[in-house]
Scaffold this active site. Sequence first.
Site, short mmCIF file in Angstrom:
data_model
loop_
_atom_site.label_atom_id
_atom_site.label_comp_id
_atom_site.label_asym_id
_atom_site.label_seq_id
_atom_site.Cartn_x
_atom_site.Cartn_y
_atom_site.Cartn_z
CB ALA A 1 -0.95 -0.01 1.19
CE1 TYR B 1 3.75 -9.62 -12.14
CE2 TYR B 1 2.73 -9.67 -14.31
CZ TYR B 1 2.77 -9.18 -13.02
OH TYR B 1 1.86 -8.23 -12.62
P1 NAP Z 1 4.42 -1.04 -7.65
O1 NAP Z 1 4.01 0.35 -7.93
O2 NAP Z 1 5.73 -1.54 -8.11
O3 NAP Z 1 4.27 -1.29 -6.06
C1 NAP Z 1 4.57 -2.55 -5.54
C2 NAP Z 1 4.16 -2.61 -4.10
O4 NAP Z 1 4.42 -3.93 -3.61
C3 NAP Z 1 4.94 -1.63 -3.22
O5 NAP Z 1 4.06 -1.04 -2.29
C4 NAP Z 1 5.95 -2.54 -2.51
O6 NAP Z 1 6.25 -2.12 -1.18
C5 NAP Z 1 5.17 -3.85 -2.42
N1 NAP Z 1 6.07 -4.99 -2.28
C6 NAP Z 1 7.00 -5.44 -3.16
N2 NAP Z 1 7.65 -6.50 -2.64
C7 NAP Z 1 7.13 -6.72 -1.41
C8 NAP Z 1 7.38 -7.66 -0.38
N3 NAP Z 1 8.33 -8.60 -0.50
N4 NAP Z 1 6.63 -7.59 0.74
C9 NAP Z 1 5.67 -6.64 0.90
N5 NAP Z 1 5.40 -5.71 -0.03
C10 NAP Z 1 6.12 -5.75 -1.17
O7 NAP Z 1 3.37 -2.08 -8.25
P2 NAP Z 1 1.86 -1.90 -8.78
O8 NAP Z 1 1.92 -1.67 -10.23
O9 NAP Z 1 1.09 -1.02 -7.90
O10 NAP Z 1 1.37 -3.43 -8.61
C11 NAP Z 1 0.54 -3.85 -7.55
C12 NAP Z 1 0.02 -5.24 -7.91
O11 NAP Z 1 -0.69 -5.18 -9.15
C13 NAP Z 1 1.13 -6.28 -8.11
O12 NAP Z 1 0.71 -7.51 -7.58
C14 NAP Z 1 1.26 -6.35 -9.61
O13 NAP Z 1 1.79 -7.57 -10.06
C15 NAP Z 1 -0.18 -6.14 -10.03
N6 NAP Z 1 -0.35 -5.68 -11.41
C16 NAP Z 1 0.21 -4.49 -11.82
C17 NAP Z 1 0.02 -4.11 -13.14
C18 NAP Z 1 0.62 -2.83 -13.68
O14 NAP Z 1 0.60 -2.64 -14.92
N7 NAP Z 1 1.14 -1.92 -12.87
C19 NAP Z 1 -0.73 -4.90 -14.01
C20 NAP Z 1 -1.28 -6.07 -13.53
C21 NAP Z 1 -1.08 -6.45 -12.23
P3 NAP Z 1 7.56 -1.22 -0.79
O15 NAP Z 1 7.61 -0.11 -1.82
O16 NAP Z 1 7.27 -0.72 0.58
O17 NAP Z 1 8.75 -2.11 -0.82
#
Ligand code: NAP
Length: 244
Positions: free
Chosen positions: A10, A152
Site C-alpha cells: 500500500a 510472472y
Molecule cells: P508497484 O508500484 O511496483 O508497487 C509494488 C508494491 O508492492 C509496493 O508497495 C511494494 O512495497 C510492495 N512490495 C513489493 N515486494 C514486497 C514484499 N516482499 N513484501 C511486501 N510488499 C512488497 O506495483 P503496482 O503496479 O502497484 O502493482 C501492484 C500489484 O498489481 C502487483 O501484484 C502487480 O503484479 C499487479 N499488477 C500491476 C500491473 C501494472 O501494470 N502496474 C498490471 C497487472 C497487475 P515497498 O515499496 O514498501 O517495498
Amino acid sequence: MKKTVFITGASRGIGRAAALCFAKNYYNVAICYNKNEAAANEVLAEINAFGGNAAVFKADVSDMAQVCNATQNARKAFGTIDVLINNAGIAQQKVFSDITEEDWDDMFDINVKGMFNTCKCVLDDMIDKKQGKIINISSIWGIAGASCEVHYSAAKAAVIGFTKALAKELAPSGICVNCVAPGVIKTDMLSSFDESTLSELAEETPLGRLGSPEDIAETLLFLASDKADFITGQVISPNGGFVI
Ligand code: NAP
C-alpha cells in the site's frame, strides 16, 4: 461500524490508490509496506489530512512471521480485519533462458507465497465471524501469458487458481474470495518501459489509454462492498479491453 481493510503493497501504485479510496469510503486502513517506509507514511499523512483513519505496518509478505506480526498489530489497532487485499507484487521482464532459479523463487515467494501467508494469518478470525472478503491481485498476463514474463505469468496464474479453490472452500463460511487481474496500469512497475513502449501499449488498448491505479481501486472497493456479496471465485479484469 467502520470496517477495516488490510492492504499489502500500500506504499505505492495500486495499493496506495486503494488505501486512499477505502479511507475516503470510511474504512479503517492498514497500510502494509515492505521497504518504502517514507512512502507509506506519506499515504498515512494524506489519509489523516482528510480525516480518515489508518495506520502503517511493515512486513515482507514472503515472511510468515513478519506477516503474522503485522496482521496481529492491525487487529490490535482496529479490532478486526474485514477485508484483505493481496496486492504486493513484483514483476520482471526477461527471456526464459535468462530467468534464474533465484528470479523464479523471488517471483513465487512474493506474488504467491505472500498471498498464502496473509490468508493464513487472517482467516481464523474471518471463519470465526463467518464473514470476510479476500481480494487477490493477479494480472492479464496470468490469464493470457506474456512473452518474456514466464515466471510472472505463471505466478499470476497461480493467484487465479488459489483464488478459485479458496473461494469454494470458504463459501460455506460466508467468506468471498475474488481476484482482480489488471491490464497495463501506470505505476512504478512500468518504470523499465520507455515512453514509446508505453504509447504503443496505450494504442494496443481498445479504450485507448493505460489504466490508472484509481481504476483498479474502484474495482476493489466494489468487490469489498455488500454490493458484491453474491460474487465469489471470480476473476474481474479491468484492462480497457486489452484482453477480452
Ligand atoms: P508497484 O508500484 O511496483 O508497487 C509494488 C508494491 O508492492 C509496493 O508497495 C511494494 O512495497 C510492495 N512490495 C513489493 N515486494 C514486497 C514484499 N516482499 N513484501 C511486501 N510488499 C512488497 O506495483 P503496482 O503496479 O502497484 O502493482 C501492484 C500489484 O498489481 C502487483 O501484484 C502487480 O503484479 C499487479 N499488477 C500491476 C500491473 C501494472 O501494470 N502496474 C498490471 C497487472 C497487475 P515497498 O515499496 O514498501 O517495498
